[in-house]
Structures are given as C-alpha cells and as structure tokens.
Scaffold this active site. Structure first.
Site, short mmCIF file in Angstrom:
data_model
loop_
_atom_site.label_atom_id
_atom_site.label_comp_id
_atom_site.label_asym_id
_atom_site.label_seq_id
_atom_site.Cartn_x
_atom_site.Cartn_y
_atom_site.Cartn_z
N THR A 134 34.15 -7.14 20.20
CA THR A 134 33.83 -7.54 19.13
C THR A 134 33.05 -8.81 19.06
O THR A 134 32.22 -9.20 18.47
CB THR A 134 35.18 -7.94 18.35
OG1 THR A 134 35.73 -6.76 17.92
CG2 THR A 134 34.89 -8.64 17.02
N ASN A 168 33.36 5.81 18.19
CA ASN A 168 34.65 5.83 18.67
C ASN A 168 35.77 6.84 17.99
O ASN A 168 36.58 7.00 18.88
CB ASN A 168 35.56 4.36 18.43
CG ASN A 168 35.02 3.83 17.16
OD1 ASN A 168 33.90 3.95 16.74
ND2 ASN A 168 35.97 3.65 16.23
N CYS A 198 41.57 0.48 14.60
CA CYS A 198 41.69 -0.79 13.68
C CYS A 198 41.79 -0.44 12.37
O CYS A 198 42.14 -1.11 11.57
CB CYS A 198 40.04 -1.19 13.78
SG CYS A 198 39.46 -1.40 15.54
N1 PLP Z 1 33.00 -1.14 19.22
C1 PLP Z 1 33.48 0.33 19.32
C2 PLP Z 1 32.87 1.47 19.18
C3 PLP Z 1 35.04 0.26 19.50
O1 PLP Z 1 35.61 1.35 19.52
C4 PLP Z 1 35.75 -0.88 19.64
C5 PLP Z 1 37.27 -1.05 19.58
O2 PLP Z 1 37.78 -0.02 19.07
C6 PLP Z 1 35.08 -1.97 19.37
C7 PLP Z 1 33.72 -2.11 19.22
C8 PLP Z 1 35.82 -3.65 19.55
O3 PLP Z 1 36.14 -3.66 20.90
P1 PLP Z 1 37.23 -4.84 20.98
O4 PLP Z 1 38.46 -4.19 20.79
O5 PLP Z 1 37.04 -5.26 22.57
O6 PLP Z 1 37.02 -6.13 20.25
#
Ligand code: PLP
Length: 381
Positions: free
Chosen positions: A72, A151, A326
């Site tokens: 993020t 994801n 999330c």
């Molecule tokens: N981008 C994608 C495609 C993800 O699947 C995720 C987490 O689920 C993130 C970004 C965010 O990563 P982080 O949890 O390290 O902030």
C-alpha cells in the site's frame, strides 16, 4: 482440528529460513544504519545485501529498490509521487476498474485534488485491451497505473504490452505487482515498467516490509513523507532493518525455489479444481483461465453465499477467502467481479482459494474431500 491454509493471496506464512536470522538483531545487528561506527556499518551492510538480493530477484539494479512498509505504501509513494511531481506537465492518469483499493483509493484522493482519472473497463474474464490504454492517452496524461496480477481472480494483465505503449507515448508507467511476487518469474526490464510496488507478507516475509522499484532515470517524484535522507528521500525514517533483512532472505530463497514453487502450485491448483468440479455442478470459474497466476482459484457456487461456505470450511479447519481480504467482513460486493459484469448472485457465491509454497498434496486431498460435501449441505439448507 486439522488446519489447512489456502489463503496465500491474503498473506503467507513466514519462510522457515527467517527463524535463525532474528537472533543477530539481539546481539549485534541493532545499529542505526545511518551511524558511521561499527554498529551502524554492520546494519547498513545487511540492508545493502538485502537490496542486492531483492534487485536480483526481479532483474533490477540495487539502486532501483526503495524499501517501504507495505505494498500500500509503495503504491502511494509511486502514484502520488508522480502525480504531485509532474502536476505542471498534466493532470491525467489512466488506470483500471479492478485495481486493489490501495490504488483505487489513492486515485480517488487525487481526483479530489484536481486530477482526472480514466478507469479502463475490463471484459468478462477481467482482462483489459492494451489498445484501450493507447486510446485513453492524451497530452495531459502523466501516469498509467495497471496491476500485474489481480488478487481476487488471479488474472494476469498485459503489463508488458501496456508498458510498450507507455514508452512509445513517453508516459510514466506504474504497476502494482504485489500478487505476482513469489508466484510469477518477474523480469522488470522485460515488462517495460517505470515503477512497481511489492509487499513482503505476500511472499513469505513478515508484515511491515515492502519495496518499490523506481527505474533508473525517473526523477522529480514528490516525497509523501519529509525527513532524513533514507531510501533516497522517498521513504525517510530509520530503516526497518529486520524487515529489510528478512525480505532479502526471502528474495534469495525465491530465486532458488520459484521454478519448483510455480510447478507445484500449478499442479495442485489443477488437481483441486478438477476434484471439486467432478463432484459439484453449478460452478462458474471466474477470471482468465490462461493468463493467470498459478495458485489462485476464484469460483462461484450456484445457490450459496460465499461467506457461508467460508465459515463452514473454517469450522472444518480450511482457511479460504470470500473475495479480497481487505473487504472480507464487509457486505459490499467485490468491485472486481462487478467490473467483470458478473450477475449479483454469482458475486455473492464467489470464493477465492489460493495456494502457496507450503501447500501439500495432503492439503489438497483434504480440501477435495470436504468442499463438495460442504457445498451440497449448504444448498440443501
Ligand atoms: N495490491 C494487491 C494486488 C494486493 O493484493 C494487496 C494486498 O492484499 C496490496 C496491494 C496491499 O499490500 P499490503 O498489504 O502490503 O499493503
């Protein structure tokens, strides 16, 4: 109770190699990497060793790696950094409707600050047409941001082709590659990207460490945080040495293990899917079945609610996800499946199963023995 973890896209277990790496932090690796004495130098050396391994893993130069706190944060530094740094050149950004919230909400924020965002639609398997990107570019376009692998569905988007277009039109190109790390072989040079976001906890490192690839020659990004000189001023603050070192060890391990991991995940995914579809009808497979991650299955089961299946499986020791981690717990429909045009009942009945490095054949056997009967029971309710 037997425990089977099939939610690797949410997060991964830690690599067992990391266990031995923590002890030196109690003994001698506690130094501030900015200090010039022995304690600082030892910590700094370890950071640079990790940077080298991370760079090697994605075929980048060590200088092109900025350590951050998460995927993020990487995407925020990249997208806002380019937007605010290049504002005088233009205010238009191109993205897609299926990005992770860390990109979508960053773009929403930028819209509130006067930027214009074009969200390219996806087709029914979650793919975008690179030609659409070309058509969306205008003279005010300063950034294209398109994820590499989704994801929720595991669909792999045509990043290399989009990168080629971005180069041709001289537009900076960022990609969220969080879900690709550890699941695809990444050659960042070949993919024609300028910036790419990664996260440690999706690839066997702890939570709280991520990294951002910034191609050599990209300058003028506005930092989000102001402070010291660390990480080229793009991520100031005393480095998370422990996180960085563990990230480096995971990167070195992945270099050795990725071919085997991909083959194992691919075989087990296929066997699991076959095992489920042989015993249950009324199933829809969501996402691109060709250009895809080797580990991810997204399925809709007619007549049931995804969260109900998740909780029945949880009671049997199997951890899966209904949509993205999330948004789990919220009743909102998956924005990814909505963007793909799936009817509401297919979205409500969707679950995601994601495998990883430590998934074993016996886990797949157990899942095959449990999932079809759980679905049947829920349908009979
Ligand atoms: N981008 C994608 C495609 C993800 O699947 C995720 C987490 O689920 C993130 C970004 C965010 O990563 P982080 O949890 O390290 O902030």
């Amino acid at each position: 109770m037997r425990r089977v973890y099939l939610d690797y896209n949410a997060t991964t277990p830690l690599h067992p190699k990391l266990k031995n790496e923590i002890e030196p932090f109690f003994d001698y690796l506690f130094g501030n990497p900015s200090s010039t004495h022995w304690a600082g130098r030892l910590a700094k050396e370890k950071i640079e060793e990790a940077r080298l391994n991370v760079a090697k893993l994605i075929n980048a130069k060590p200088d092109e790696i900025i350590f951050t706190g998460s995927g993020t944060e990487s995407s925020n530094i990249a997208i806002k950094g380019i937007a605010f740094g290049f504002r005088k050149k233009g205010n238009h950004i191109i993205s897609t409707t299926v990005e992770h919230p860390c990109v979508l909400n960053t773009l929403k924020y930028l819209e509130s600050k006067g930027f214009e965002v074009t969200y390219l639609p996806v087709d029914s398997i979650g793919q975008i047409d690179p030609e659409e990107v070309k058509r969306a570019i205008k003279k005010e376009t300063i950034l294209i941001t398109v994820m590499y692998a989704n994801n929720e569905t595991g669909t792999v988007l045509p990043v290399k082709e989009i990168g080629k277009i971005a180069r041709e039109y001289e537009v900076i190109f960022h990609s969220d590659m969080v879900q690709a790390l550890g699941k695809l072989k990444i050659d960042i040079e070949e993919l024609n990207v300028d910036l790419a976001s990664f996260s440690g906890h999706k690839a066997y490192a702890p939570k709280g460490i991520g990294f951002l690839y910034v191609r050599e020659g990209i300058s003028g990004m506005e930092p989000l945080t102001h402070g010291g000189h660390q990480e080229k001023g793009l991520r100031p603050g005393t480095e998370n040495t422990l996180g960085i070192v563990t990230m480096g060890i995971c990167a070195a391990s992945l270099m050795e293990e990725i071919d085997r991991d991909i083959e194992r995940m691919e075989n087990m995914r296929k066997r699991l899917l076959e095992g489920i579809t042989k015993c249950v009808d009324g199933i829809t497979l969501n996402g691109d079945q060709e250009r895809r991650l080797p580990n991810t299955i997204n399925l809709s089961f007619d007549g049931i609610e995804g969260p109900n299946l998740l909780s029945v499986l949880d009671s049997l020791g199997i951890a899966i996800s209904s949509g993205a981690a999330c948004t789990s717990g919220k009743s909102s429909l998956s924005h990814v499946l909505l963007a793909m045009g799936l009817p509401e009942e297919k979205i409500r009945s969707a679950v995601r199963i994601s495998l990883g490095k430590f998934t074993e054949e016996k886990d797949i056997d157990y899942a095959i023995s449990v999932i079809p009967s759980a679905v049947k029971r829920l349908r009979e309710r």
